[in-house]
Structure formats: C-alpha cells, structure tokens
Design a protein around this motif. Sequence first.
Motif, PDB file in Angstrom:
ATOM      1  N   MET A  44       0.851  -1.194   0.000  1.00  0.00           N
ATOM      2  CA  MET A  44       0.000   0.000   0.000  1.00  0.00           C
ATOM      3  C   MET A  44       0.887   1.245   0.000  1.00  0.00           C
ATOM      4  O   MET A  44       1.864   1.316   0.761  1.00  0.00           O
ATOM      5  N   THR A  45       0.579   2.215  -0.836  1.00  0.00           N
ATOM      6  CA  THR A  45       1.422   3.402  -0.959  1.00  0.00           C
ATOM      7  C   THR A  45       1.203   4.367   0.203  1.00  0.00           C
ATOM      8  O   THR A  45       0.144   4.378   0.836  1.00  0.00           O
ATOM      9  N   LYS A  46       2.210   5.193   0.441  1.00  0.00           N
ATOM     10  CA  LYS A  46       2.152   6.210   1.484  1.00  0.00           C
ATOM     11  C   LYS A  46       1.680   7.537   0.899  1.00  0.00           C
ATOM     12  O   LYS A  46       1.646   7.705  -0.323  1.00  0.00           O
ATOM     13  N   PRO A  47       1.309   8.494   1.747  1.00  0.00           N
ATOM     14  CA  PRO A  47       0.958   9.816   1.228  1.00  0.00           C
ATOM     15  C   PRO A  47       2.125  10.422   0.452  1.00  0.00           C
ATOM     16  O   PRO A  47       3.298  10.176   0.764  1.00  0.00           O
ATOM     17  N   ARG A  48       1.803  11.227  -0.541  1.00  0.00           N
ATOM     18  CA  ARG A  48       2.842  11.866  -1.356  1.00  0.00           C
ATOM     19  C   ARG A  48       3.139  13.251  -0.778  1.00  0.00           C
ATOM     20  O   ARG A  48       2.620  14.261  -1.227  1.00  0.00           O
ATOM     21  N   TYR A  49       3.987  13.273   0.248  1.00  0.00           N
ATOM     22  CA  TYR A  49       4.351  14.528   0.883  1.00  0.00           C
ATOM     23  C   TYR A  49       5.138  15.406  -0.080  1.00  0.00           C
ATOM     24  O   TYR A  49       5.795  14.920  -1.003  1.00  0.00           O
ATOM     25  N   LEU A 109       9.297  16.704   3.322  1.00  0.00           N
ATOM     26  CA  LEU A 109      10.257  15.608   3.484  1.00  0.00           C
ATOM     27  C   LEU A 109      11.632  16.113   3.909  1.00  0.00           C
ATOM     28  O   LEU A 109      12.409  15.373   4.520  1.00  0.00           O
TER      29      LEU A 109
END
Length: 369
Positions: free
Chosen positions: A1-6, A11
């Motif tokens: 499952m992908t993480k949020p695209r900060y 970052l």
Amino acid sequence: MTKPRYTDLVLSLPATVPFVGPETQERARGAAFAARLGANESVFGPSPQAVAAIAKSASEAWMYGDPEVWELREAIATHHGVRAANVVVGEGIDGLLGYLVRLLIGPGDAVVTSDGAYPTFNYHVAGFGGALHKVPYRGDHEDPEALLAKAREVDAKLVYVANPDNPMGSWHDAATVQAMIDALPEGCVLALDEAYADTAPANAIPPLDMTHPRVIRLRTFSKAYGLAGLRVGYALAEPDFIAAFNRIRHHFGLGRVAQAGALAALADQDHLQATVARIAAARDKIAAIARDNGLAPLPSATNFVTVDCGRDGAFARAVLAGLVGQGVFVRMPFTAPQDRCIRISAGTDADLALLAKALPRALAEAGSR
C-alpha cells in the motif's frame, strides 16, 4: 500500500518542534512539576471578569466563534486608539507568525532574525521554505543595526525582532526601535514581537504608527492577561496589510469561549496592572534568589528573569537538569553564548520558595560533574 505523497519541502524538514512542553516532560519523568516556572505563563491567573465570561460562554460552545472577531477587534482598536481595520486577531502570536510567513515567504525567500531568538518564528520560516539568515546577539540584546545590515545584504522580505526580548528579557528603548523602523530597507517587512509590552517600561514601546505599510506589531493575551490556555493574540498594522490576512487566515480558528475571555480580560485593566505589579515583585525575588547563590540575574522587562550561571552551556544545562529533577520546571536559551543562562518565569511565593530550596542543590550537583 502506498504512502501519502508529501511535498519535497515537508520531506526535507526535521521531525522536531520548537519547544518540548512541560506536560511532555512530566510524562517522561513520571511526576508532575511542583513549580511551573518555565513557560512564561502568568501563574497569577486571568481577571475574575474573564473567568466569569469564560464560564458564561461555555454553554454557547456549540456555536462557532464570530469569524470576523468583531467585538474583540473593536475593543482592541479602542484600547489602542486605532481603527478596527488596523487589527487582526489570531491563535496567539505563534498563529499570527505562521500567517505572516505564509503571506510573505515562499521557497528560497530571505528572512532575517537573531541567532537564539524565538524559535517558533524559525519553525514557520522553515515550514514555508524560507531561507533563514541569522545575526548574533550583542551584549545579551538583539542587535537592530546588525539585523538591518543583514536584511540589506540578503534582500530580506521579512526581519523579526522581539522587544522586550525572549529569551534574554532585555529591551531597547523606543527611540532605538523607531530608528530601526525608519531605516527598514525598501520591500522588507518588520515583524515587531511585543508579547511582553504589558510588562515593559513605558519608554521601551514606540508610539503606534498605523501608516507604515511594512511594520506589523504583535501582542498577546497569553502573558500578563493570563490567558495562555486560550491562545489569543493580535497584530496591529496598516489596513491594507491587515486585510491581506483575510486571504489566508483560518476564519474559525478562534473559538467563542476564547473571544469572550479575551474581551473581558481587556476590559479589566485594573487586574492587568495588579498582575504587572505582582510580576515585578516576583522578578525581584528571583533576582534575590539568584544573587544569594552567587549567580547574576539579568535586567528584565518581561515576566521572567534570565539568570547567568557564570560558566558555559554545559554547566547551565546541568543546573537546569538539577532543578527539573527536583520538580522545578525552568527553561534556558538555546544558543551560545546565551546558553550559559537559565530562564525562570515569575511565580507565586510558594513557587519561588521551592526554587530557593532547589537551586543550591542543583548548583552543587552541577559543580560536581
């Protein structure tokens, strides 16, 4: 499952906060502090009129606060002899600084402050990608000439100065501050943090000038008014500057209870003056305790006293740890050479009795390391 695209900016930021709260420290040590002398709150409490207004408004907490903060803005304007169009109210000075930086600073924009000055300002600048440029203190005071010189050098869009200063408690007279305003480079905004204006000598605060387009002055109900827990601050500036805040501020950020409490607190100037007198007496007691232990209290125009421990930062940190270990919460400046000091907020007689008892032991333990 992908993480949020900060964002790349998020970052790049460290996972830190400007201050570690006393509650966090209490959880870590497994015990409450016996004396809370580190957060520059008012242990003397808010006006009884404010407490009554808070209690009355509690039953109305199901409603949002007025998004225009109309009554409080009108009252602040009347108090200062300006127009409501010169006033913006927000979630403490911290919240207003966040809005200010958001208004002015994009990635790479130059911002100037003092090395060791209020770290929450730096936190906001980093959060919006600004390029922070710092100058050192001079003689435990912020250095207006150096700040302006650096602002010219880097073409700063924003320069921050606190008068009176946190963390040192020092201050410049009104003429020095006005000279800084008069010499402000074109295109540069001065954020003049006057959180401690209520405890400062009258000659430290220049008259309000609501015509300068690039000066914003920040005040708070968190210090002498005793409402730190409600988070109410305000800023005073030229109307077009104030109007810009309406483009980006959180219009429901200030709750109904907070607005009511601040409005009542502002109306009770007798309580404010009595609190200022109690703060001054507490400063004198802290200074006497410091001298009794061979330490040097610095002159203060705030609700705290910064105490020179006479050696280096490592020694001062050991003194602080010794006080905290005995249940006395204090803080210290973060940057050398000011980190040779500890900072002690005004407290009750009982608080300061605990300080007087704990400090000799803390010094002895620090000296034996």
